[in-house]
Design a protein around this motif. Structure first.
Motif, mmCIF file in Angstrom:
data_model
loop_
_atom_site.group_PDB
_atom_site.id
_atom_site.type_symbol
_atom_site.label_atom_id
_atom_site.label_comp_id
_atom_site.label_asym_id
_atom_site.label_seq_id
_atom_site.Cartn_x
_atom_site.Cartn_y
_atom_site.Cartn_z
ATOM 1 N N GLY A 25 11.742 24.595 39.395
ATOM 2 C CA GLY A 25 12.619 25.217 40.378
ATOM 3 C C GLY A 25 13.310 26.417 39.766
ATOM 4 N N SER A 26 14.383 26.866 40.418
ATOM 5 C CA SER A 26 15.137 28.040 39.969
ATOM 6 C C SER A 26 16.361 27.612 39.173
ATOM 7 C CB SER A 26 15.589 28.853 41.183
ATOM 8 O OG SER A 26 16.568 28.131 41.916
ATOM 9 N N PHE A 27 17.060 28.598 38.596
ATOM 10 C CA PHE A 27 18.322 28.295 37.926
ATOM 11 C C PHE A 27 19.321 27.701 38.913
ATOM 12 C CE2 PHE A 27 22.698 29.719 37.074
ATOM 13 C CZ PHE A 27 22.949 28.981 35.930
ATOM 14 N N ASP A 28 19.341 28.212 40.129
ATOM 15 C CA ASP A 28 20.266 27.666 41.121
ATOM 16 C C ASP A 28 19.981 26.187 41.394
ATOM 17 O OD1 ASP A 28 21.921 29.952 41.748
ATOM 18 O OD2 ASP A 28 20.159 30.839 42.668
ATOM 19 N N ASP A 29 18.705 25.776 41.342
ATOM 20 C CA ASP A 29 18.369 24.355 41.475
ATOM 21 C C ASP A 29 18.950 23.558 40.304
ATOM 22 O OD1 ASP A 29 16.846 24.692 43.833
ATOM 23 O OD2 ASP A 29 15.078 25.263 42.661
ATOM 24 N N CYS A 30 18.814 24.109 39.107
ATOM 25 C CA CYS A 30 19.365 23.435 37.920
ATOM 26 C C CYS A 30 20.877 23.304 38.038
ATOM 27 C CB CYS A 30 19.013 24.219 36.655
ATOM 28 S SG CYS A 30 17.247 24.347 36.294
ATOM 29 N N GLN A 31 21.510 24.373 38.467
ATOM 30 C CA GLN A 31 22.962 24.376 38.606
ATOM 31 C C GLN A 31 23.420 23.382 39.670
ATOM 32 O OE1 GLN A 31 25.543 28.001 37.575
ATOM 33 N NE2 GLN A 31 25.022 28.298 39.703
ATOM 34 N N ALA A 32 22.646 23.247 40.744
ATOM 35 C CA ALA A 32 22.988 22.280 41.790
ATOM 36 C C ALA A 32 22.921 20.849 41.250
ATOM 37 C CB ALA A 32 22.039 22.439 42.981
ATOM 38 N N MET A 33 21.949 20.566 40.392
ATOM 39 C CA MET A 33 21.846 19.234 39.788
ATOM 40 C C MET A 33 23.043 18.940 38.891
ATOM 41 S SD MET A 33 17.762 19.496 38.947
ATOM 42 C CE MET A 33 17.528 17.923 38.110
ATOM 43 N N VAL A 34 23.488 19.956 38.155
ATOM 44 C CA VAL A 34 24.675 19.780 37.318
ATOM 45 C C VAL A 34 25.893 19.479 38.183
ATOM 46 C CG1 VAL A 34 26.277 20.965 35.756
ATOM 47 C CG2 VAL A 34 23.805 21.190 35.418
ATOM 48 N N LYS A 35 26.043 20.214 39.278
ATOM 49 C CA LYS A 35 27.180 19.985 40.171
ATOM 50 C C LYS A 35 27.140 18.579 40.764
ATOM 51 C CE LYS A 35 28.244 24.705 41.653
ATOM 52 N NZ LYS A 35 28.323 25.614 42.819
ATOM 53 N N ASP A 36 25.935 18.114 41.129
ATOM 54 C CA ASP A 36 25.796 16.756 41.667
ATOM 55 C C ASP A 36 26.237 15.716 40.632
ATOM 56 O OD1 ASP A 36 24.888 17.588 44.124
ATOM 57 O OD2 ASP A 36 22.760 17.336 43.653
ATOM 58 N N ALA A 37 25.893 15.965 39.382
ATOM 59 C CA ALA A 37 26.282 15.029 38.323
ATOM 60 C C ALA A 37 27.798 14.927 38.207
ATOM 61 C CB ALA A 37 25.680 15.470 36.990
ATOM 62 N N PHE A 38 28.486 16.048 38.394
ATOM 63 C CA PHE A 38 29.942 16.028 38.272
ATOM 64 C C PHE A 38 30.631 15.435 39.492
ATOM 65 C CE2 PHE A 38 29.033 18.720 34.706
ATOM 66 C CZ PHE A 38 30.022 18.357 33.801
ATOM 67 N N LEU A 39 29.880 15.212 40.564
ATOM 68 C CA LEU A 39 30.411 14.475 41.711
ATOM 69 C C LEU A 39 30.156 12.975 41.592
ATOM 70 C CD1 LEU A 39 29.381 16.831 44.664
ATOM 71 C CD2 LEU A 39 31.670 16.515 43.700
ATOM 72 N N ASP A 40 29.373 12.587 40.593
ATOM 73 C CA ASP A 40 28.970 11.193 40.392
ATOM 74 C C ASP A 40 29.976 10.528 39.442
ATOM 75 O OD1 ASP A 40 27.720 8.817 39.534
ATOM 76 O OD2 ASP A 40 25.714 9.678 39.784
ATOM 77 N N GLU A 41 30.975 9.889 40.009
ATOM 78 C CA GLU A 41 32.077 9.359 39.201
ATOM 79 C C GLU A 41 31.592 8.320 38.194
ATOM 80 O OE1 GLU A 41 35.030 10.546 39.005
ATOM 81 O OE2 GLU A 41 34.680 12.004 40.604
ATOM 82 N N GLU A 42 30.600 7.499 38.589
ATOM 83 C CA GLU A 42 30.097 6.481 37.658
ATOM 84 C C GLU A 42 29.430 7.139 36.451
ATOM 85 O OE1 GLU A 42 26.926 2.764 37.368
ATOM 86 O OE2 GLU A 42 26.989 4.019 39.173
ATOM 87 N N LEU A 43 28.602 8.146 36.700
ATOM 88 C CA LEU A 43 27.921 8.839 35.600
ATOM 89 C C LEU A 43 28.930 9.556 34.704
ATOM 90 C CD1 LEU A 43 24.883 9.408 34.730
ATOM 91 C CD2 LEU A 43 25.271 11.696 35.670
ATOM 92 N N LYS A 44 29.890 10.221 35.326
ATOM 93 C CA LYS A 44 30.905 10.928 34.551
ATOM 94 C C LYS A 44 31.633 9.978 33.611
ATOM 95 C CE LYS A 44 33.791 13.708 36.613
ATOM 96 N NZ LYS A 44 34.695 14.228 37.673
ATOM 97 N N SER A 45 31.979 8.820 34.127
ATOM 98 C CA SER A 45 32.739 7.858 33.329
ATOM 99 C C SER A 45 31.890 7.256 32.210
ATOM 100 C CB SER A 45 33.283 6.764 34.248
ATOM 101 O OG SER A 45 33.897 5.751 33.507
ATOM 102 N N ARG A 46 30.670 6.860 32.542
ATOM 103 C CA ARG A 46 29.827 6.177 31.544
ATOM 104 C C ARG A 46 29.391 7.104 30.421
ATOM 105 N NH1 ARG A 46 25.618 2.648 35.146
ATOM 106 N NH2 ARG A 46 24.568 2.371 33.138
ATOM 107 N N LEU A 47 29.166 8.375 30.724
ATOM 108 C CA LEU A 47 28.624 9.284 29.714
ATOM 109 C C LEU A 47 29.649 10.284 29.195
ATOM 110 C CD1 LEU A 47 25.091 10.106 31.202
ATOM 111 C CD2 LEU A 47 25.778 8.229 29.695
#
Length: 427
Positions: free
Chosen positions: A182-204
């Motif tokens: 995909g594009s850089f914007d796709d990569c950036q969107a995945m990063v943003k999704d990760a930061f909305l994932d409270e469980e992932l943020k907390s565990r990692l």
């Protein structure tokens, strides 16, 4: 230092909290509540780079960190120069590629690493970042082998140069890389999704090293003072700075420098054909197009994360819209600008040539023009050699990296796939 979330003004944090959090609620970026003017800028400009940078950062951060802590972090991060090279009578190039990964992002990446080393206190941290070219290498090298820190880097498959890619995908160890279809914007969107994932943020213990992280942004403010300091004193008040702009973090740092007192007459945020901001300034309509591939791949960004910070300063009147320019430069003009600089005795890669072209369009008589060289030409050897009919020698750091195998894993532009991979490796 107090900062607030530009999408949720009720969220207010300290600098330490902002560095550790990365991105605020609702994917908002943090910004200082107050940018107070410096006292006696002329005296500051007479200091050496490291001493001055510590004082500039001390001013921005307020009383949150001690003088000794800030000085220690700056000394550990800024171990290489940022020379201003005269190209013509009123044209100068600020070379920001003398760090370990040969790109301007070494300044912000290394300062952020110093910050987290001070602030994390042994807690587990996972740095998750997207790169359109140079961020990946700067972040990977800044955090490589750091205890209790893992690094995850996403990059668009086939859309960054081999030299850029090999500088971070060959490290291994605590650096984990994914080649995204995909594009850089796709990569950036995945990063943003990760930061909305409270469980992932907390565990990692998620954090981001993109220019959305305030520590990287403030570090970049310092080299604009270094640029102006290298001008003759009589010419310092007429500086017009042109910044090649993709995610708009670099020009945001230039604007912060101007707001706190650096004598900058005008700013140009020059883009490639991904020209969302130039079109917005003309029409007042925010209409990102699909991201186009270009010679200047690190600027192949249609939805710049740092634009809200820039727009905040413009809308507040901290910096005048009348003194802010943004042009989109096409591929043919980029190549022509590279040849024009070569004829003037300066070899530039595409991003640098775009900054030069944008400056040339708006540089007023009597102003001193400064355009940024954000990467070493050898990082774009294929295009530079082809356009300029050269054979650029390869710096040892690049030659060594190119000889190593790529350790990146392929991935679809799918957040769930990223989430599963990170939990499997790092949890």
């Amino acid at each position: 230092m107090q900062l607030y979330n530009l999408k949720d003004h009720d969220q207010k944090v300290s600098f330490v909290e902002a560095v550790k959090t990365g991105l605020g609620r609702n994917q908002g970026v943090f910004f200082p509540q107050n940018l107070a003017p410096l006292k006696d800028v002329d005296a500051l400009l007479d200091l050496d780079f490291v001493t001055r940078s510590a004082k500039v950062l001390r001013h921005l951060l307020g009383d949150e960190l001690s003088d000794e802590t800030i000085a220690h972090m700056v000394e550990g991060a800024f171990t290489f120069p940022a020379p201003l090279v005269k190209v013509a009578d009123n044209l100068h190039c600020l070379e920001l590629f003398h760090g370990p990964t040969l790109a301007f992002k070494d300044f912000g990446g290394r300062f952020m690493a110093q910050c987290l080393a001070q602030f994390s206190q042994g807690e587990k941290v996972t740095i998750l970042t997207a790169t359109s070219g140079d961020t990946g290498a700067a972040v990977a090298h800044a955090f490589y082998s750091k205890e209790n820190i893992d690094v995850v880097i996403l990059y668009p498959e086939g859309k960054i140069s081999q030299a850029q890619q090999k500088l971070f995908t060959t490290l291994g160890g605590n650096v984990h890389c994914y080649s995204v279809k995909g594009s850089f914007d796709d990569c950036q969107a995945m990063v943003k999704d990760a930061f909305l994932d409270e469980e992932l943020k907390s565990r990692l213990g998620l954090n981001s090293a993109n220019s959305i992280n305030i520590s990287r942004l403030l570090a970049q403010v310092c080299y604009y003072f270094e640029a102006v300091a290298q001008l003759p004193k009589a010419q310092r008040a007429q500086a017009h700075i042109s910044v090649p702009s993709g995610n708009f973090g670099n020009v945001c740092a230039a604007m912060i420098a101007a707001v706190i007192g650096l004598p900058v007459a005008k700013l140009s945020a020059t883009t490639n054909q991904n020209d969302t901001v130039p079109r917005y300034l003309e029409s007042k309509q925010w209409q990102p197009n699909d991201t186009l591939e270009s010679l200047s791949n690190a600027m192949d960004v249609s939805r710049p994360n740092n634009w809200p910070r820039v727009q905040t300063m413009l809308d507040n009147g901290d910096f005048s819209y009348d003194d802010f320019y943004s042009h989109g430069i096409d591929e043919a003009t980029t190549a022509a600008a590279m040849k024009e600089l070569q004829a003037m005795g300066y070899v530039a890669e595409p991003h640098t040539a775009i900054a030069y072209e944008g400056l040339k369009a708006d540089l007023a008589s009597g102003n001193q023009g400064i355009f940024l060289a954000t990467a070493h030409p050898a990082k774009f050897k294929d295009s530079v050699d082809g356009i300029l009919n050269l054979d650029i020698p390869m710096p040892k750091a690049l030659a060594d990296a190119l000889a190593k195998p790529c350790l990146a894993e392929p991935m679809s532009a799918d957040y769930q796939q990223l989430r599963e991979a990170m939990l499997a490796k790092l949890d």
